[in-house]
Design a protein around this motif. Sequence first.
Motif, PDB file in Angstrom:
ATOM      1  N   ALA A  76       0.832  -1.212   0.000  1.00 59.63           N
ATOM      2  CA  ALA A  76       0.000   0.000   0.000  1.00 59.63           C
ATOM      3  C   ALA A  76       0.862   1.255   0.000  1.00 59.63           C
ATOM      4  O   ALA A  76       0.565   2.228  -0.707  1.00 59.63           O
ATOM      5  CB  ALA A  76      -0.946  -0.008   1.200  1.00 59.63           C
ATOM      6  N   LEU A  77       1.941   1.256   0.783  1.00 58.42           N
ATOM      7  CA  LEU A  77       2.860   2.402   0.788  1.00 58.42           C
ATOM      8  C   LEU A  77       3.513   2.583  -0.587  1.00 58.42           C
ATOM      9  O   LEU A  77       3.637   3.700  -1.096  1.00 58.42           O
ATOM     10  CB  LEU A  77       3.952   2.213   1.844  1.00 58.42           C
ATOM     11  CG  LEU A  77       3.544   2.367   3.296  1.00 58.42           C
ATOM     12  CD1 LEU A  77       4.669   1.898   4.223  1.00 58.42           C
ATOM     13  CD2 LEU A  77       3.185   3.819   3.586  1.00 58.42           C
ATOM     14  N   ASP A  79       2.330   1.502  -3.467  1.00 56.29           N
ATOM     15  CA  ASP A  79       1.287   1.949  -4.400  1.00 56.29           C
ATOM     16  C   ASP A  79       1.007   3.442  -4.241  1.00 56.29           C
ATOM     17  O   ASP A  79       0.830   4.156  -5.232  1.00 56.29           O
ATOM     18  CB  ASP A  79      -0.008   1.172  -4.182  1.00 56.29           C
ATOM     19  CG  ASP A  79       0.006  -0.188  -4.855  1.00 56.29           C
ATOM     20  OD1 ASP A  79       0.888  -0.437  -5.711  1.00 56.29           O
ATOM     21  OD2 ASP A  79      -0.865  -1.008  -4.517  1.00 56.29           O
ATOM     22  N   ALA A  80       0.972   3.923  -3.012  1.00 53.55           N
ATOM     23  CA  ALA A  80       0.716   5.350  -2.774  1.00 53.55           C
ATOM     24  C   ALA A  80       1.828   6.200  -3.385  1.00 53.55           C
ATOM     25  O   ALA A  80       1.558   7.257  -3.965  1.00 53.55           O
ATOM     26  CB  ALA A  80       0.593   5.624  -1.278  1.00 53.55           C
ATOM     27  N   GLU A  83       1.274   6.179  -7.081  1.00 50.48           N
ATOM     28  CA  GLU A  83       0.130   7.028  -7.407  1.00 50.48           C
ATOM     29  C   GLU A  83       0.532   8.500  -7.391  1.00 50.48           C
ATOM     30  O   GLU A  83       0.124   9.277  -8.257  1.00 50.48           O
ATOM     31  CB  GLU A  83      -1.021   6.772  -6.432  1.00 50.48           C
ATOM     32  CG  GLU A  83      -2.294   7.457  -6.856  1.00 50.48           C
ATOM     33  CD  GLU A  83      -3.494   7.025  -6.041  1.00 50.48           C
ATOM     34  OE1 GLU A  83      -4.339   7.892  -5.783  1.00 50.48           O
ATOM     35  OE2 GLU A  83      -3.582   5.837  -5.677  1.00 50.48           O
ATOM     36  N   ALA A  84       1.354   8.880  -6.424  1.00 53.26           N
ATOM     37  CA  ALA A  84       1.858  10.261  -6.382  1.00 53.26           C
ATOM     38  C   ALA A  84       2.705  10.559  -7.620  1.00 53.26           C
ATOM     39  O   ALA A  84       2.603  11.650  -8.201  1.00 53.26           O
ATOM     40  CB  ALA A  84       2.666  10.489  -5.110  1.00 53.26           C
ATOM     41  N   THR A  87       0.347  10.941 -10.558  1.00 53.08           N
ATOM     42  CA  THR A  87      -0.386  12.210 -10.430  1.00 53.08           C
ATOM     43  C   THR A  87       0.483  13.370 -10.907  1.00 53.08           C
ATOM     44  O   THR A  87       0.022  14.253 -11.637  1.00 53.08           O
ATOM     45  CB  THR A  87      -0.844  12.421  -8.975  1.00 53.08           C
ATOM     46  OG1 THR A  87      -1.725  11.349  -8.616  1.00 53.08           O
ATOM     47  CG2 THR A  87      -1.549  13.752  -8.789  1.00 53.08           C
ATOM     48  N   SER A 139      -0.614   0.591 -10.656  1.00 48.58           N
ATOM     49  CA  SER A 139      -1.466   1.677 -10.183  1.00 48.58           C
ATOM     50  C   SER A 139      -2.654   1.871 -11.122  1.00 48.58           C
ATOM     51  O   SER A 139      -2.517   1.780 -12.341  1.00 48.58           O
ATOM     52  CB  SER A 139      -0.657   2.979 -10.129  1.00 48.58           C
ATOM     53  OG  SER A 139      -1.518   4.084  -9.915  1.00 48.58           O
TER      54      SER A 139
END
Length: 189
Positions: A76-77, A79-80, A83-84, A87, A139
Motif C-alpha cells: 500500500a505504501l 502503491d501510494a 500514485e503520487a 499524479t 497503479s
Amino acid sequence: MIRIPTEPSRHRVAVWRELRKAGALSLGQGVWAVPDLPVFAAGIEHAVELAERAEGEATILAAAGRSEADSARFAALFDAAREADWTEFLADCGKFEVEIAKEIQIEKFTLAELEEEEQSLERLRRWHRDLTARDVFGSPLAPDATARLKQCAEICEDYADRVFQHLHETPVGGVEVGATERAEAAGCG
C-alpha cells in the motif's frame, strides 16, 4: 540502510536522488525499501556505489513482513508512492498541453519552439517508461497516464503540422512537404 558523511551534502543528495529515481521508499533516516524484484536492482546498486564513493556505507538486506498485514502495508505504501508519481506525471502532461495551446493562441509557429516542445514530449516519454518499469503493482492511474501521453503526442503532431503549414505559407527553399513527412520530421508521431 545507508550512512553517508554529512559533508559535503552533495553526496547525500546524489544517493537520495538515485534511490528516488529507482522508486525506493524512504522508511526513515537512511532506511529505504523496494520490492525484491530485478527491475530495482540496477538503481539500488548504483545508489550503493555512490554511497561507497562518498566514503559512506550501505547495508542491503532482504526483508519480509512478519504477517500478511505487514506485506499488504508495504504494498500500500509503495502503491501510494507510485500514485503520487503518476499524479505528478499527469499534471506535467497538463502543463505540456497548456504550453502548446498558448503557442497556438499567439501563433508562435517556429522550428525552435517546435523543437522545444518535442524535447518536452520526449522527456514525458522517458518519464512514462521509468514510471511504468517501477509500477510493479499496477497503479490504477497508469492507464490514464498512457492515454494522456498519447494525447500529448497527438497535440504535438498537430502543432508540428501547424508549424510546417506556417513555414509552407512562407516557403523556405520552395519545397512542399506532405503532412506525413512533416509529422515524421517533427518527431511527434
